[in-house]
Design a protein around this motif. Structure first.
Motif, PDB file in Angstrom:
ATOM      1  N   LEU A  43       0.831  -1.201   0.000  1.00 55.87           N
ATOM      2  CA  LEU A  43       0.000   0.000   0.000  1.00 55.87           C
ATOM      3  C   LEU A  43       0.866   1.252   0.000  1.00 55.87           C
ATOM      4  O   LEU A  43       1.887   1.317   0.687  1.00 55.87           O
ATOM      5  N   SER A  44       0.447   2.224  -0.774  1.00 53.88           N
ATOM      6  CA  SER A  44       1.078   3.539  -0.712  1.00 53.88           C
ATOM      7  C   SER A  44      -0.004   4.549  -0.354  1.00 53.88           C
ATOM      8  O   SER A  44      -1.200   4.269  -0.484  1.00 53.88           O
ATOM      9  N   VAL A  88      -0.069   8.103  15.223  1.00 53.13           N
ATOM     10  CA  VAL A  88       1.339   7.796  14.958  1.00 53.13           C
ATOM     11  C   VAL A  88       1.898   6.881  16.052  1.00 53.13           C
ATOM     12  O   VAL A  88       2.599   5.901  15.768  1.00 53.13           O
ATOM     13  N   ASP A  89       1.566   7.195  17.301  1.00 51.81           N
ATOM     14  CA  ASP A  89       2.021   6.359  18.413  1.00 51.81           C
ATOM     15  C   ASP A  89       1.476   4.936  18.288  1.00 51.81           C
ATOM     16  O   ASP A  89       2.186   3.958  18.544  1.00 51.81           O
ATOM     17  N   GLU A  90       0.226   4.839  17.857  1.00 49.15           N
ATOM     18  CA  GLU A  90      -0.377   3.520  17.663  1.00 49.15           C
ATOM     19  C   GLU A  90       0.347   2.753  16.563  1.00 49.15           C
ATOM     20  O   GLU A  90       0.589   1.540  16.681  1.00 49.15           O
ATOM     21  N   ALA A  91       0.705   3.462  15.486  1.00 50.83           N
ATOM     22  CA  ALA A  91       1.412   2.808  14.379  1.00 50.83           C
ATOM     23  C   ALA A  91       2.779   2.315  14.821  1.00 50.83           C
ATOM     24  O   ALA A  91       3.239   1.247  14.389  1.00 50.83           O
ATOM     25  N   LYS A 111      -0.040  20.732  10.471  1.00 50.09           N
ATOM     26  CA  LYS A 111      -0.440  19.320  10.452  1.00 50.09           C
ATOM     27  C   LYS A 111       0.260  18.584   9.314  1.00 50.09           C
ATOM     28  O   LYS A 111       0.663  17.431   9.458  1.00 50.09           O
ATOM     29  N   GLN A 112       0.410  19.274   8.199  1.00 50.72           N
ATOM     30  CA  GLN A 112       1.093  18.661   7.059  1.00 50.72           C
ATOM     31  C   GLN A 112       2.548  18.345   7.405  1.00 50.72           C
ATOM     32  O   GLN A 112       3.033  17.234   7.154  1.00 50.72           O
ATOM     33  N   ASP A 113       3.227  19.314   8.002  1.00 45.18           N
ATOM     34  CA  ASP A 113       4.634  19.106   8.366  1.00 45.18           C
ATOM     35  C   ASP A 113       4.783  17.977   9.378  1.00 45.18           C
ATOM     36  O   ASP A 113       5.789  17.252   9.372  1.00 45.18           O
ATOM     37  N   PHE A 114       3.790  17.832  10.238  1.00 43.81           N
ATOM     38  CA  PHE A 114       3.837  16.742  11.214  1.00 43.81           C
ATOM     39  C   PHE A 114       3.684  15.379  10.526  1.00 43.81           C
ATOM     40  O   PHE A 114       4.367  14.415  10.869  1.00 43.81           O
ATOM     41  N   LEU A 115       2.796  15.308   9.545  1.00 43.29           N
ATOM     42  CA  LEU A 115       2.498  14.022   8.905  1.00 43.29           C
ATOM     43  C   LEU A 115       3.582  13.549   7.946  1.00 43.29           C
ATOM     44  O   LEU A 115       3.828  12.344   7.824  1.00 43.29           O
ATOM     45  N   ASN A 121       8.299   7.209   6.216  1.00 37.11           N
ATOM     46  CA  ASN A 121       8.786   5.934   6.777  1.00 37.11           C
ATOM     47  C   ASN A 121       7.780   4.793   6.645  1.00 37.11           C
ATOM     48  O   ASN A 121       8.071   3.663   7.030  1.00 37.11           O
ATOM     49  N   GLY A 122       6.582   5.100   6.089  1.00 40.76           N
ATOM     50  CA  GLY A 122       5.624   4.043   5.801  1.00 40.76           C
ATOM     51  C   GLY A 122       4.782   3.580   6.972  1.00 40.76           C
ATOM     52  O   GLY A 122       3.955   2.675   6.813  1.00 40.76           O
ATOM     53  N   LYS A 123       4.939   4.187   8.137  1.00 42.57           N
ATOM     54  CA  LYS A 123       4.141   3.766   9.294  1.00 42.57           C
ATOM     55  C   LYS A 123       2.667   4.143   9.111  1.00 42.57           C
ATOM     56  O   LYS A 123       1.774   3.430   9.547  1.00 42.57           O
TER      57      LYS A 123
END
Length: 429
Positions: A43-44, A88-91, A111-115, A121-123
């Motif tokens: 998946l991408s 993110v923590d869950e991933a 929010k964009q810069d955070f994501l 890294n694919g998480k």
């Protein structure tokens, strides 16, 4: 369980895996790219765009169901960066998480810069959902990290299938009720929802739950019930969305192509959207851009129709608008006005200007005679036919031709005859 029971029918009937998805076969069919991604578990991040109610959320949940990845859903506007941090923590703890981000076109920079690093890294497998054209509305940094897929409105057969499925599903649908839906009512739900399956399903549920129950526990849904619960079909051109611009484009191209019936169809859709200022502006543009010199009076007649429409307002405005559309559609066409000025502008913007010939410069230019210039301007009205051959363009553009006459109408054929005679005379200079 209570939360599930209170969910709208459209939400309860979302597919559990990609095999349950109705429509969008270009993406989830046997050779569709999303099916191939799911099958190989490669998946991408991706962006789904299209009108409301066509399956953007459903496909995202189906991907998660088929891959057994965790699925989370946020809204780019109402959810905070802290909400994203939790995902993110869950991933990091459990592996990949599919994040459906609604209204991704409204994602702010923080929010964009955070994501972004977590997409790298694919998480996080990001699935953005939007009704806006992502090539215009979404930041390039997000676009470059995601596959962009367009989803289309469902056709009537697709919606009919979704309705039938909901009527017979015992667990998630309406199968626990004894329901009879008249064919006319089913057709109304399928056609008047205009490709929006969510609208169709929720209207069906409202009809069933609000219907009278007969002695034998039958809930009978008639055409009148369907009309009451889906009073106005979802319109495919809300004036704030990209679909509106698609309709405007189809409107102009239909008039340009002289298909009066198609032009009237798109006019009707635009009238239903209620955006009179945009309609009249486009009509005036069409009268000069596409009809132009083939019918020089069309512009003024269109303007008169526009002024009448603006004074009348809807619903009566539809009458002069229709008259203008019919005339413009069936008029001969010429784009020579726009192509001529665009060609001239192109030269100017490339620096192709040059010195104005002396004899065309202001006769009162005080330094002209002192510099010994021979003004030499010939006054056309003093010559037979009101014309005399002389150079008007700068030397570097002396033989340049911008106006290329069309021969689609008698009026422009006359312009062409005059134009050709003038060119012939000037070539002898």
């Amino acid at each position: 369980m209570n939360n599930v029971a209170n969910e709208p029918l459209a939400s309860r009937m979302r597919p559990n895996n990609i095999d349950e998805i109705i429509s969008q076969q270009h993406l989830v069919g046997e050779k569709g790219i999303i099916r191939r991604m799911v099958k190989t578990r490669q998946l991408s991040s991706m962006i789904f765009y299209g009108p409301p109610g066509i399956g953007k959320t459903s496909i995202a949940k189906a991907i998660a169901g088929s891959t057994e990845y965790k699925f989370r859903q946020l809204n780019a506007v109402t959810n905070t960066k802290k909400d994203m941090q939790m995902i993110v923590d869950e991933a990091k703890m459990s592996g990949q998480v599919i994040l459906l981000l609604d209204e991704i076109h409204r994602l702010d920079k923080a929010k964009q810069d955070f994501l972004l690093p977590h997409l790298e890294n694919g998480k996080i497998v990001l699935i953005g959902a939007t009704t806006s054209n992502p090539y215009h509305a979404i930041n390039p940094a997000i676009r470059s990290r995601a596959q962009i897929f367009e989803l289309y409105p469902l056709d009537e057969d697709d919606i009919h299938e979704a309705l039938e499925r909901a009527l017979h599903d015992q667990e998630r649908g309406l199968g626990k009720y004894n329901v009879k839906v008249d064919d006319e009512a089913m057709t109304y739900f399928a056609t008047q929802s205009q490709g929006d399956v969510r609208s169709a399903l929720n209207a069906l549920e409202l009809a069933v739950l609000s219907s009278d129950v007969s002695k034998d526990d039958l809930r009978h849904i008639t055409l009148q019930d369907a009309e009451d619960c889906l009073q106005r079909g979802a319109f495919l051109s809300d004036k704030d969305g990209d679909m509106h611009y698609d309709v405007m484009s189809a409107f102009q191209k239909s008039i340009r192509g002289s298909d009066v019936n198609a032009a009237l169809h798109y006019l009707a859709r635009l009238i239903e959207a209620g955006d009179l200022p945009t309609i009249v502006r486009r009509l005036l543009v069409i009268s000069y851009e596409d009809v132009g010199l083939a019918s020089p009076g069309a512009g003024q007649r269109t303007l008169a129709a526009i002024e009448s429409a603006e004074r009348l307002g809807f619903p009566e405005a539809r009458i002069p608008l229709s008259q203008a559309v019919i005339e413009l559609s069936l008029s001969p066409k010429s784009n020579s006005a726009i192509t001529s000025i665009d060609a001239a502008l192109s030269d100017i913007r490339k620096g192709q200007a040059g010195q104005i010939p002396d004899h065309l410069r202001d006769g009162h230019y005080s330094g002209a005679k002192k510099l010994g210039r021979a003004i030499g301007y010939k006054y056309p009205h003093n010559h037979e036919g009101g014309f005399v051959a002389q150079q008007y363009l700068p030397d570097k553009l002396k033989n340049k031709i911008y106006y290329e006459p069309k021969t689609t109408s008698k009026s422009e054929q006359q312009f062409k005859s005059v134009h050709d005679n003038i060119l012939a005379a000037q070539k002898k200079l």
